[in-house]
Design a protein around this motif. Structure first.
Motif, PDB file in Angstrom:
ATOM      1  N   PRO A 134       0.834  -1.209   0.000  1.00 58.31           N
ATOM      2  CA  PRO A 134       0.000   0.000   0.000  1.00 58.31           C
ATOM      3  C   PRO A 134       0.864   1.252   0.000  1.00 58.31           C
ATOM      4  O   PRO A 134       1.748   1.403   0.840  1.00 58.31           O
ATOM      5  CB  PRO A 134      -0.799  -0.127   1.308  1.00 58.31           C
ATOM      6  CG  PRO A 134       0.079  -0.949   2.205  1.00 58.31           C
ATOM      7  CD  PRO A 134       0.880  -1.859   1.321  1.00 58.31           C
ATOM      8  N   LEU A 135       0.620   2.136  -0.978  1.00 55.18           N
ATOM      9  CA  LEU A 135       1.380   3.377  -1.070  1.00 55.18           C
ATOM     10  C   LEU A 135       0.444   4.524  -1.424  1.00 55.18           C
ATOM     11  O   LEU A 135      -0.501   4.346  -2.194  1.00 55.18           O
ATOM     12  CB  LEU A 135       2.465   3.283  -2.141  1.00 55.18           C
ATOM     13  CG  LEU A 135       3.728   2.478  -1.823  1.00 55.18           C
ATOM     14  CD1 LEU A 135       4.646   2.476  -3.040  1.00 55.18           C
ATOM     15  CD2 LEU A 135       4.461   3.018  -0.610  1.00 55.18           C
ATOM     16  N   VAL A 160       3.862  -2.041  -8.477  1.00 54.77           N
ATOM     17  CA  VAL A 160       3.915  -3.017  -7.381  1.00 54.77           C
ATOM     18  C   VAL A 160       3.181  -2.508  -6.142  1.00 54.77           C
ATOM     19  O   VAL A 160       3.538  -2.858  -5.013  1.00 54.77           O
ATOM     20  CB  VAL A 160       5.375  -3.371  -7.030  1.00 54.77           C
ATOM     21  CG1 VAL A 160       6.057  -4.051  -8.193  1.00 54.77           C
ATOM     22  CG2 VAL A 160       6.160  -2.131  -6.586  1.00 54.77           C
ATOM     23  N   SER A 161       2.172  -1.681  -6.326  1.00 52.26           N
ATOM     24  CA  SER A 161       1.442  -1.147  -5.174  1.00 52.26           C
ATOM     25  C   SER A 161      -0.040  -1.010  -5.484  1.00 52.26           C
ATOM     26  O   SER A 161      -0.456  -1.072  -6.639  1.00 52.26           O
ATOM     27  CB  SER A 161       2.010   0.221  -4.770  1.00 52.26           C
ATOM     28  OG  SER A 161       1.749   1.189  -5.771  1.00 52.26           O
ATOM     29  N   TYR A 162      -0.808  -0.844  -4.427  1.00 50.34           N
ATOM     30  CA  TYR A 162      -2.201  -0.429  -4.550  1.00 50.34           C
ATOM     31  C   TYR A 162      -2.359   0.842  -3.734  1.00 50.34           C
ATOM     32  O   TYR A 162      -1.613   1.079  -2.780  1.00 50.34           O
ATOM     33  CB  TYR A 162      -3.169  -1.524  -4.093  1.00 50.34           C
ATOM     34  CG  TYR A 162      -3.022  -1.984  -2.656  1.00 50.34           C
ATOM     35  CD1 TYR A 162      -3.805  -1.442  -1.637  1.00 50.34           C
ATOM     36  CD2 TYR A 162      -2.113  -2.982  -2.305  1.00 50.34           C
ATOM     37  CE1 TYR A 162      -3.684  -1.870  -0.324  1.00 50.34           C
ATOM     38  CE2 TYR A 162      -1.984  -3.422  -0.994  1.00 50.34           C
ATOM     39  CZ  TYR A 162      -2.765  -2.866  -0.013  1.00 50.34           C
ATOM     40  OH  TYR A 162      -2.650  -3.302   1.306  1.00 50.34           O
ATOM     41  N   ILE A 171      -9.874  -3.340   1.477  1.00 52.32           N
ATOM     42  CA  ILE A 171     -10.184  -4.773   1.503  1.00 52.32           C
ATOM     43  C   ILE A 171     -10.516  -5.328   0.112  1.00 52.32           C
ATOM     44  O   ILE A 171      -9.994  -6.393  -0.281  1.00 52.32           O
ATOM     45  CB  ILE A 171     -11.332  -5.074   2.495  1.00 52.32           C
ATOM     46  CG1 ILE A 171     -10.824  -4.953   3.943  1.00 52.32           C
ATOM     47  CG2 ILE A 171     -11.913  -6.464   2.272  1.00 52.32           C
ATOM     48  CD1 ILE A 171      -9.830  -6.006   4.352  1.00 52.32           C
ATOM     49  N   PRO A 172     -11.373  -4.671  -0.712  1.00 47.91           N
ATOM     50  CA  PRO A 172     -11.647  -5.205  -2.063  1.00 47.91           C
ATOM     51  C   PRO A 172     -10.385  -5.309  -2.923  1.00 47.91           C
ATOM     52  O   PRO A 172     -10.215  -6.288  -3.659  1.00 47.91           O
ATOM     53  CB  PRO A 172     -12.634  -4.192  -2.647  1.00 47.91           C
ATOM     54  CG  PRO A 172     -13.300  -3.580  -1.456  1.00 47.91           C
ATOM     55  CD  PRO A 172     -12.237  -3.501  -0.414  1.00 47.91           C
ATOM     56  N   ASP A 173      -9.479  -4.322  -2.831  1.00 52.24           N
ATOM     57  CA  ASP A 173      -8.219  -4.376  -3.590  1.00 52.24           C
ATOM     58  C   ASP A 173      -7.367  -5.559  -3.135  1.00 52.24           C
ATOM     59  O   ASP A 173      -6.788  -6.279  -3.958  1.00 52.24           O
ATOM     60  CB  ASP A 173      -7.421  -3.083  -3.387  1.00 52.24           C
ATOM     61  CG  ASP A 173      -8.166  -1.853  -3.865  1.00 52.24           C
ATOM     62  OD1 ASP A 173      -8.758  -1.915  -4.951  1.00 52.24           O
ATOM     63  OD2 ASP A 173      -8.154  -0.837  -3.152  1.00 52.24           O
ATOM     64  N   ILE A 174      -7.312  -5.747  -1.824  1.00 51.35           N
ATOM     65  CA  ILE A 174      -6.516  -6.841  -1.260  1.00 51.35           C
ATOM     66  C   ILE A 174      -7.071  -8.183  -1.700  1.00 51.35           C
ATOM     67  O   ILE A 174      -6.323  -9.082  -2.125  1.00 51.35           O
ATOM     68  CB  ILE A 174      -6.481  -6.733   0.278  1.00 51.35           C
ATOM     69  CG1 ILE A 174      -5.709  -5.477   0.693  1.00 51.35           C
ATOM     70  CG2 ILE A 174      -5.876  -7.982   0.903  1.00 51.35           C
ATOM     71  CD1 ILE A 174      -5.859  -5.105   2.149  1.00 51.35           C
ATOM     72  N   MET A 185       1.054  -6.857   0.980  1.00 47.31           N
ATOM     73  CA  MET A 185       1.351  -6.237   2.262  1.00 47.31           C
ATOM     74  C   MET A 185       0.115  -5.493   2.766  1.00 47.31           C
ATOM     75  O   MET A 185      -0.580  -4.848   1.981  1.00 47.31           O
ATOM     76  CB  MET A 185       2.515  -5.241   2.116  1.00 47.31           C
ATOM     77  CG  MET A 185       2.885  -4.523   3.415  1.00 47.31           C
ATOM     78  SD  MET A 185       4.010  -3.107   3.158  1.00 47.31           S
ATOM     79  CE  MET A 185       5.438  -3.909   2.470  1.00 47.31           C
ATOM     80  N   VAL A 186      -0.148  -5.591   4.039  1.00 48.73           N
ATOM     81  CA  VAL A 186      -1.284  -4.906   4.667  1.00 48.73           C
ATOM     82  C   VAL A 186      -0.772  -4.160   5.891  1.00 48.73           C
ATOM     83  O   VAL A 186      -0.055  -4.735   6.724  1.00 48.73           O
ATOM     84  CB  VAL A 186      -2.386  -5.906   5.078  1.00 48.73           C
ATOM     85  CG1 VAL A 186      -3.520  -5.179   5.810  1.00 48.73           C
ATOM     86  CG2 VAL A 186      -2.928  -6.654   3.862  1.00 48.73           C
ATOM     87  N   HIS A 187      -1.127  -2.901   6.001  1.00 45.40           N
ATOM     88  CA  HIS A 187      -0.742  -2.125   7.176  1.00 45.40           C
ATOM     89  C   HIS A 187      -1.610  -2.510   8.370  1.00 45.40           C
ATOM     90  O   HIS A 187      -2.833  -2.604   8.258  1.00 45.40           O
ATOM     91  CB  HIS A 187      -0.886  -0.634   6.914  1.00 45.40           C
ATOM     92  CG  HIS A 187       0.207  -0.070   6.051  1.00 45.40           C
ATOM     93  ND1 HIS A 187       0.047   1.050   5.265  1.00 45.40           N
ATOM     94  CD2 HIS A 187       1.487  -0.485   5.851  1.00 45.40           C
ATOM     95  CE1 HIS A 187       1.169   1.301   4.623  1.00 45.40           C
ATOM     96  NE2 HIS A 187       2.060   0.391   4.956  1.00 45.40           N
TER      97      HIS A 187
END
Length: 277
Positions: A134-135, A160-162, A171-174, A185-187
């Motif tokens: 996530p960026l 390489v990011s969402y 959550i939908p992107d993940i 990766m999830v914060h």
């Protein structure tokens, strides 16, 4: 004002405010003393890159021209090395991220506490595989050296990011990325972590849903991160970064007992208090 007449909870809050005030005053004094070293680290980095970067960049370009196979992988490796050099001159020393696999054959989730805007890049640089992170949009124009357009690695970072948002929004992107076979990766926490004394970590409530997903989950922790802002090339910071699987960390915990799950997670990350957001 006579503080002796205040309720106990207000006395505690006032004492915490005074502790934080002393902490940040001392931190500012320390950073002022280190200003010269930080500037020196940056100028040394720019000088190194002036001689090193063009040759390596042209080498990758030439190699991709002669053999286009794996061109994307070469660029990803190139930018990962540039990030390692970037952090090296900032004074960050990491031998490895212990507990993480070198290769993966199926999607995994990597839970990471975000200490500052560069935490995700730090993890990305030292992993052996490409992790979708996530960026914020601002990183899609990120330059290793601000005045040098050729060091703009925003295109790679976008790939390489969402786009970072609150976890309930992401959550939908993940789910989509995991469904397509990508490691993600999830914060863990909502806000950047201030290194104030006796701090509280603000954890996304949706982390419980992430932990319940049918994927291998790794939780990453840092030791020494509270000194990150003081690190410089002349006074490097040895960071210990390691990970543990959800299965190992929570093996003795009833997953239905959410309080116990969060307490175990927070304790592993090195915090004594948490708040769900």
């Amino acid at each position: 004002m006579d503080q002796s007449k205040l309720p106990d909870f207000l006395k505690d809050e006032l004492a915490q405010i005074k502790d934080n005030e002393r902490f940040f005053k001392k931190r500012i004094e320390t950073l002022n003393k280190l200003r010269g070293r930080k500037k020196g680290s940056y100028y040394l980095y720019v000088t190194f890159m002036f001689f090193y970067y063009p040759w390596v960049y042209v080498y990758i370009k030439l190699k991709n021209f002669l053999n286009a196979k794996k061109a994307q992988a070469r660029w990803l490796g190139f930018w990962r090395r540039q990030l390692k050099i970037f952090f090296y001159f900032r004074g960050i020393r990491i031998k490895e991220i212990a507990g993480m696999p070198n290769k993966i054959k199926k999607p995994i989730i990597v839970l990471v506490p975000q200490y500052n805007p560069l935490t995700s890049l730090l993890i990305h640089a030292f992993l052996k595989f490409t992790l979708i992170m996530p960026l914020s949009k601002q990183f899609w124009t990120f330059r290793l050296i601000r005045f040098w357009r050729a060091t703009n690695m925003g295109a790679m970072l976008k790939m390489v990011s969402y786009e970072k948002a609150d976890l309930n929004v992401n959550i939908p992107d993940i789910n989509k990325l995991l469904g397509n076979g990508y490691p993600v990766m999830v914060h863990i926490n909502k806000n950047f972590l201030e290194e104030a004394p006796d701090q509280k970590i603000r954890i996304y409530e949706e982390i419980k849903d992430v932990l319940a997903k049918p994927f291998e989950v790794y939780i990453v922790r840092f030791e020494g991160m509270e000194q990150y802002v003081e690190a410089n090339f002349f006074g490097p910071l040895e960071l210990k970064v390691e990970a543990v699987t959800k299965t190992e960390l929570l093996k003795d915990i009833d997953m239905e007992d959410q309080v116990a799950v969060y307490q175990k997670l927070v304790a592993y990350l090195g915090f004594s208090k948490y708040e769900l957001v």
